[in-house]
Design an enzyme around this catalytic site. Structure first.
Site, PDB file in Angstrom:
ATOM      1  CD  GLU A 116      -2.935  -1.460   2.362  1.00 46.53           C
ATOM      2  OE1 GLU A 116      -2.891  -0.590   3.278  1.00 46.53           O
ATOM      3  OE2 GLU A 116      -3.455  -2.406   2.501  1.00 46.53           O
TER       4      GLU A 116
ATOM      5  CD  GLU B 242      -4.551  -7.770   1.754  1.00 45.18           C
ATOM      6  OE1 GLU B 242      -5.451  -6.933   2.084  1.00 45.18           O
ATOM      7  OE2 GLU B 242      -3.271  -7.517   1.821  1.00 45.18           O
TER       8      GLU B 242
HETATM    9  O1  G3I Z   1      -4.745  -9.015  18.747  1.00 42.40           O
HETATM   10  C1  G3I Z   1      -5.384  -7.886  19.380  1.00 42.40           C
HETATM   11  C2  G3I Z   1      -6.289  -8.381  20.797  1.00 42.40           C
HETATM   12  O2  G3I Z   1      -5.292  -8.935  21.636  1.00 42.40           O
HETATM   13  C3  G3I Z   1      -6.970  -7.007  21.128  1.00 42.40           C
HETATM   14  O3  G3I Z   1      -7.713  -7.643  22.264  1.00 42.40           O
HETATM   15  C4  G3I Z   1      -7.812  -6.486  20.135  1.00 42.40           C
HETATM   16  C5  G3I Z   1      -8.382  -5.121  20.649  1.00 42.40           C
HETATM   17  O4  G3I Z   1      -9.078  -4.629  19.428  1.00 42.40           O
HETATM   18  O5  G3I Z   1      -6.887  -6.024  19.177  1.00 42.40           O
HETATM   19  C6  G3I Z   1      -6.419  -7.350  18.420  1.00 42.40           C
HETATM   20  O6  G3I Z   1      -5.638  -6.733  17.297  1.00 42.40           O
HETATM   21  C7  G3I Z   1      -6.312  -6.374  16.157  1.00 42.40           C
HETATM   22  C8  G3I Z   1      -5.961  -7.458  15.045  1.00 42.40           C
HETATM   23  O7  G3I Z   1      -6.607  -7.105  13.656  1.00 42.40           O
HETATM   24  C9  G3I Z   1      -6.082  -8.797  15.491  1.00 42.40           C
HETATM   25  O8  G3I Z   1      -7.551  -9.050  15.367  1.00 42.40           O
HETATM   26  C10 G3I Z   1      -5.934  -5.073  15.685  1.00 42.40           C
HETATM   27  O9  G3I Z   1      -6.518  -4.227  16.838  1.00 42.40           O
HETATM   28  C11 G3I Z   1      -6.723  -4.773  14.254  1.00 42.40           C
HETATM   29  O10 G3I Z   1      -6.199  -3.377  13.965  1.00 42.40           O
HETATM   30  C12 G3I Z   1      -6.240  -5.723  13.476  1.00 42.40           C
HETATM   31  O11 G3I Z   1      -6.744  -5.473  12.111  1.00 42.40           O
HETATM   32  C13 G3I Z   1      -6.120  -5.893  10.998  1.00 42.40           C
HETATM   33  C14 G3I Z   1      -5.884  -4.911  10.043  1.00 42.40           C
HETATM   34  O12 G3I Z   1      -5.267  -5.473   8.815  1.00 42.40           O
HETATM   35  C15 G3I Z   1      -4.953  -3.950  10.509  1.00 42.40           C
HETATM   36  O13 G3I Z   1      -3.591  -4.526  10.689  1.00 42.40           O
HETATM   37  C16 G3I Z   1      -7.222  -7.060  10.413  1.00 42.40           C
HETATM   38  O14 G3I Z   1      -7.540  -8.131  11.202  1.00 42.40           O
HETATM   39  C17 G3I Z   1      -6.759  -7.586   8.973  1.00 42.40           C
HETATM   40  O15 G3I Z   1      -7.722  -8.301   8.243  1.00 42.40           O
HETATM   41  C18 G3I Z   1      -6.437  -6.117   8.037  1.00 42.40           C
HETATM   42  O16 G3I Z   1      -5.978  -6.750   7.062  1.00 42.40           O
HETATM   43  C19 G3I Z   1      -5.209  -5.593   6.004  1.00 42.40           C
HETATM   44  C20 G3I Z   1      -3.905  -6.117   5.377  1.00 42.40           C
HETATM   45  O17 G3I Z   1      -3.253  -6.483   6.329  1.00 42.40           O
HETATM   46  C21 G3I Z   1      -3.447  -5.104   4.384  1.00 42.40           C
HETATM   47  N1  G3I Z   1      -4.513  -4.772   3.418  1.00 42.40           N
HETATM   48  C22 G3I Z   1      -5.887  -4.355   4.186  1.00 42.40           C
HETATM   49  C23 G3I Z   1      -6.333  -5.576   4.981  1.00 42.40           C
HETATM   50  C24 G3I Z   1      -7.641  -5.043   5.560  1.00 42.40           C
HETATM   51  O18 G3I Z   1      -7.603  -3.875   6.505  1.00 42.40           O
END
Ligand code: G3I
Length: 364
Positions: free
Chosen positions: A155, A260
């Site tokens: 990105e 994705e």
């Molecule tokens: O693991 C912690 C957990 O311990 C905590 O209790 C919780 C509280 O909110 O957060 C958890 O972490 C979250 C993680 O996903 C695992 O669920 C993060 O807050 C959250 O920001 C994270 O979101 C991910 C996002 O990327 C940001 O990294 C999504 O699952 C994931 O599907 C998404 O994937 C991205 C790709 O990497 C890049 N392209 C876009 C795609 C969608 O946004």
């Protein structure tokens, strides 16, 4: 003698029934591309047993949804957290799956320490380069021979084709991309290296990536493929504009991957007005909390089939199709743009039943 023959016939029949394999996605597409899924912590740790069963039955490629992101794996300088990433890689090795590392350089989910010195000032280009090299080299050395390919830069370009003004860009300029690819190639000369982004149907972004690919090639740097993330909705993108970008990328001589893939089955809501707290807005954002009605489900399956047919049409250029999760319950879209809504964007529903559009590929 008769009893023996009868017993032999029963055993043979049983063998026939037990050896009759149910059709699987990975078999259906084995002549076209690898079929993958992003996997989360519960699947990596084996806690989502139905998810793991679906994954190992239907998919032959996996990508780390979150456990290899910078803030997870390298939370502070000199501090590494490999526990879940090691389990992710071990899962892929144990199940003989293609393993994809996501992602080495990304403006999001990067631990803040990376960009600042102990006085809170932005670090110099030299310091950031040393940190990027250390991050990439440490990870790729650890998983050498196990991880098949990496989203090296994720990105980096926005819709109008300009560089995202990330801290990578602010400190290093456009050079952060070739630098990252150079570090990756030195760290593991055998790993495939990828660019990856969303909204790749947008002409501005597409044209800049074509330029970047050609620049990397001109520098003699390794780039094997580009990832079109494929986050879609019911009204975007069109198959035609997606195909145009797919062909533009393939025209540079590298492969294309759908990295994705998911498609929101809910109406695309304009995020402009900040009315997220109104009841009406909430209802708009979560219109089908108890199941997707027939009509949107039919439209969704039709659009997904159109895109899968496109990927098959160009399977000489498309080397992998990865869904961003296994079942609808896993999807990040259940929490975006608001937490707690019910989405239906993936290849398997909440009961791990395969979505109808896939059936015809299994019976071909
Ligand atoms: O693991 C912690 C957990 O311990 C905590 O209790 C919780 C509280 O909110 O957060 C958890 O972490 C979250 C993680 O996903 C695992 O669920 C993060 O807050 C959250 O920001 C994270 O979101 C991910 C996002 O990327 C940001 O990294 C999504 O699952 C994931 O599907 C998404 O994937 C991205 C790709 O990497 C890049 N392209 C876009 C795609 C969608 O946004």
């Amino acid at each position: 003698m008769k009893r023996f023959l009868l017993a032999a016939a029963v055993v043979a029949a049983a063998a026939c029934t037990t050896t009759k394999q149910e059709p699987t996605l990975k078999d259906a597409f084995k002549e076209n591309f690898t079929i993958g899924a992003a996997i989360n912590e519960w699947q990596i740790r084996g806690l989502d047993t139905l998810g793991v069963q679906t994954l190992t039955k239907h998919f032959n490629s996996i990508v780390a949804e979150n456990c290899m992101k910078h803030e997870e794996i390298h939370p502070a300088e000199g501090v590494w957290n490999f526990e879940l990433a090691d389990k992710f890689v071990e899962f892929g090795v144990h199940n003989n799956m293609e393993i994809i590392g996501h992602c080495l350089v990304w403006h999001s989910q990067t631990a803040p320490w990376y960009f600042f010195d102990d006085k809170g000032q932005l670090v110099t280009p030299e310091v950031l380069k040393a940190r990027i090299k250390d991050h990439i080299t440490t990870i790729m050395t650890r998983y050498k021979g196990k991880i098949h390919g990496y989203d090296v830069v994720n990105e980096a370009i926005v819709e109008d084709g300009s560089y995202r003004k990330s801290l990578f860009y602010q400190i290093l300029g456009e050079e952060f991309i070739p630098f990252a690819f150079e570090c990756a190639r030195e760290a593991d000369p055998d790993a495939e290296l990828y660019l990856n982004d969303y909204g790749m149907n947008v002409p501005g972004r597409r044209d800049t990536y074509v330029k970047i690919i050609k620049d990397l090639q001109a520098r003699g740097l390794r780039i094997d493929a580009i990832g079109m993330q494929g986050h879609m909705g019911m009204d975007y993108p069109t198959v035609e504009e997606f195909e145009e970008s797919l062909l533009a990328f393939a025209g540079t001589g590298i492969k294309v991957m759908i990295t994705e893939w998911d498609m929101s089955a809910l109406p695309t809501v304009n995020m402009g007005a900040n009315v997220a707290d109104t009841e009406e807005y909430q209802a708009k954002l979560n219109p089908y909390p108890d199941g997707l009605p027939e009509e949107p489900a039919a439209i969704w399956n039709g659009r997904m089939k159109d895109f899968m047919d496109l990927f098959i049409k160009h399977s000489d250029k498309v080397q992998r199709v990865t869904a961003w999760g296994i079942s609808d319950r896993d999807s990040w879209k259940n929490n975006w743009p608001v937490r707690g809504r019910t989405e239906y964007p993936l290849l398997f529903d909440r009961d791990y039943e395969m979505k109808p559009f896939l059936n015809e590929y299994l019976t071909k």
